[in-house]
Design an enzyme around this catalytic site. Structure first.
Site, short mmCIF file in Angstrom:
data_model
loop_
_atom_site.label_atom_id
_atom_site.label_comp_id
_atom_site.label_asym_id
_atom_site.label_seq_id
_atom_site.Cartn_x
_atom_site.Cartn_y
_atom_site.Cartn_z
N HIS A 16 0.87 -1.25 0.13
CA HIS A 16 0.06 0.07 0.17
C HIS A 16 0.86 1.10 -0.10
O HIS A 16 0.61 2.12 -0.78
CB HIS A 16 -0.79 -0.03 1.24
CG HIS A 16 -1.90 1.09 1.20
ND1 HIS A 16 -1.28 2.42 1.70
CD2 HIS A 16 -3.19 1.38 0.74
CE1 HIS A 16 -2.33 3.42 1.71
NE2 HIS A 16 -3.36 2.87 1.15
N GLU A 52 7.90 4.97 -2.57
CA GLU A 52 8.52 4.77 -3.98
C GLU A 52 9.29 3.40 -3.80
O GLU A 52 9.88 2.95 -2.95
CB GLU A 52 9.50 5.96 -4.25
CG GLU A 52 8.87 7.23 -4.61
CD GLU A 52 9.84 8.25 -5.07
OE1 GLU A 52 11.17 8.04 -4.90
OE2 GLU A 52 9.23 9.44 -5.56
N LEU A 77 -4.59 -7.74 3.05
CA LEU A 77 -5.37 -8.48 3.93
C LEU A 77 -6.48 -8.93 3.11
O LEU A 77 -7.02 -10.16 3.20
CB LEU A 77 -5.47 -8.26 5.39
CG LEU A 77 -4.17 -8.24 6.19
CD1 LEU A 77 -4.37 -7.57 7.47
CD2 LEU A 77 -3.79 -9.70 6.31
N HIS A 82 -8.78 -0.89 -3.06
CA HIS A 82 -7.61 -1.21 -3.78
C HIS A 82 -7.36 -2.26 -4.82
O HIS A 82 -6.66 -2.25 -5.66
CB HIS A 82 -6.30 -1.12 -2.54
CG HIS A 82 -6.44 0.27 -1.91
ND1 HIS A 82 -6.48 1.24 -2.74
CD2 HIS A 82 -6.01 0.33 -0.43
CE1 HIS A 82 -6.36 2.33 -1.67
NE2 HIS A 82 -6.17 1.58 -0.74
#
Length: 309
Positions: A16, A52, A77, A82
């Site tokens: 993430h 990054e 998880l 996303h």
């Protein structure tokens, strides 16, 4: 250990991203252990945001290295926005811009027995802080999830709480979230307090350190100050663990054998779900992307399109 060969696809481990250096370090520790478990594979880390390299930068690096097949392995998880939206859009766009490149997206970690074993270990670490007279039957387990607008992802946290409650023998168990979903942590702690148990163990069902872990710790500390007679302990989050590595290896194998799947039957973008009926068929956009690249779930061996009338 998964069987490999030099001709196998490169592995892109997707995180993430966080502004917390400790969380970034933990993610890279995970990547390092996965490299050790996959000595014949090229594995590169990329992040959705805040850290990054970005997913696009990591993909370009692998392409420049000559790879034409890439297995993207999300370190998430649950399959919420996303995984159902942002990551597939980025991977689909990159794949469409580079003919001949094949990207396979693996599944989220999900509700997995091995992760539940890690959860039990973390909870037991917290219990050890509660003294010799500690009694699990007089304790509430409060499992904290990230919180999402995806109802299916939220319900998975409730499932985890139920399994841990029954499997470990707590007096009671409850679920709360750091944001978006109800109940939020502070509200749940107050409700738990009214149940009359002697202590509460709070378990953050999160992978790595970050602002959410800090938020949980601060909320529990505030609760403890308001209710000094109630004993509280915050368990460590999941973090890197041998069983976590084994779970990732399983997800990699599933992706590359075509066995991985996303829970599209409960996807609010494909079928009406209570409270999310208006989401059905809505186009998807990735973070920081202005163009509509259409809603597609990139999963092994097929592209999933939204069902329409």
């Amino acid at each position: 250990m998964i069987q490999t060969s030099p001709s196998d696809p490169a592995v892109l481990l997707i995180g993430h991203g966080t502004r917390r250096p400790a969380g970034v370090a933990e993610f890279h520790a995970l990547a390092g252990q996965l490299r050790q478990a996959l000595p014949q594979r090229t594995l590169l880390a990329g992040f959705l945001e805040l850290t990054e390299p970005s997913l696009t930068e990591a993909l370009e690096t692998l392409r420049q290295q000559g790879f034409r097949r890439i297995t993207a392995l999300p370190a998430f998880l649950m399959a919420a926005g996303h995984i159902k939206n942002d990551i597939p859009v980025i991977l689909n766009v990159f794949q469409s811009e580079h003919p001949g490149l094949e990207i396979t997206l693996g599944a989220d970690l999900g509700v997995h027995p091995k992760l539940l074993q890690v959860a039990r270990e973390r909870i037991e670490q917290a219990e050890a802080l509660l003294g010799a007279d500690y009694d699990r039957r007089e304790t509430v387990l409060l499992v904290i999830g990230r919180g999402s607008s995806d109802l299916d992802a939220n319900s998975s946290i409730s499932k985890i709480a139920q399994i841990l409650w029954e499997g470990m023998g707590f007096g009671w168990a409850a679920t709360a979230y750091t944001a978006v979903a109800a109940p939020l942590m502070a509200d749940a702690l107050e409700r738990v307090h009214r149940l009359g148990f002697r202590q509460v163990v709070v378990f953050p069902y999160l992978l790595f350190n970050g602002c959410l872990v800090e938020r949980i710790q601060a909320t529990v500390a505030k609760y403890g100050m308001a209710h000094p007679a109630m004993r509280t302990a915050v368990a460590p989050y999941l973090n890197v663990h041998p069983l976590l590595i084994e779970t990732f290896i399983e997800r990699l194998s599933e992706a590359e054998t075509g066995a991985a799947s996303m829970n599209c039957q409960f996807c609010a973008y494909r079928t009406p779900v209570i409270g999310r009926e208006e989401w059905r068929g809505v186009p998807h956009f990735a973070h920081h992307h202005e163009d509509d690249h259409n809603h597609r779930h990139l999963i092994p061996n097929k592209i999933c399109l939204p069902l329409r009338d």
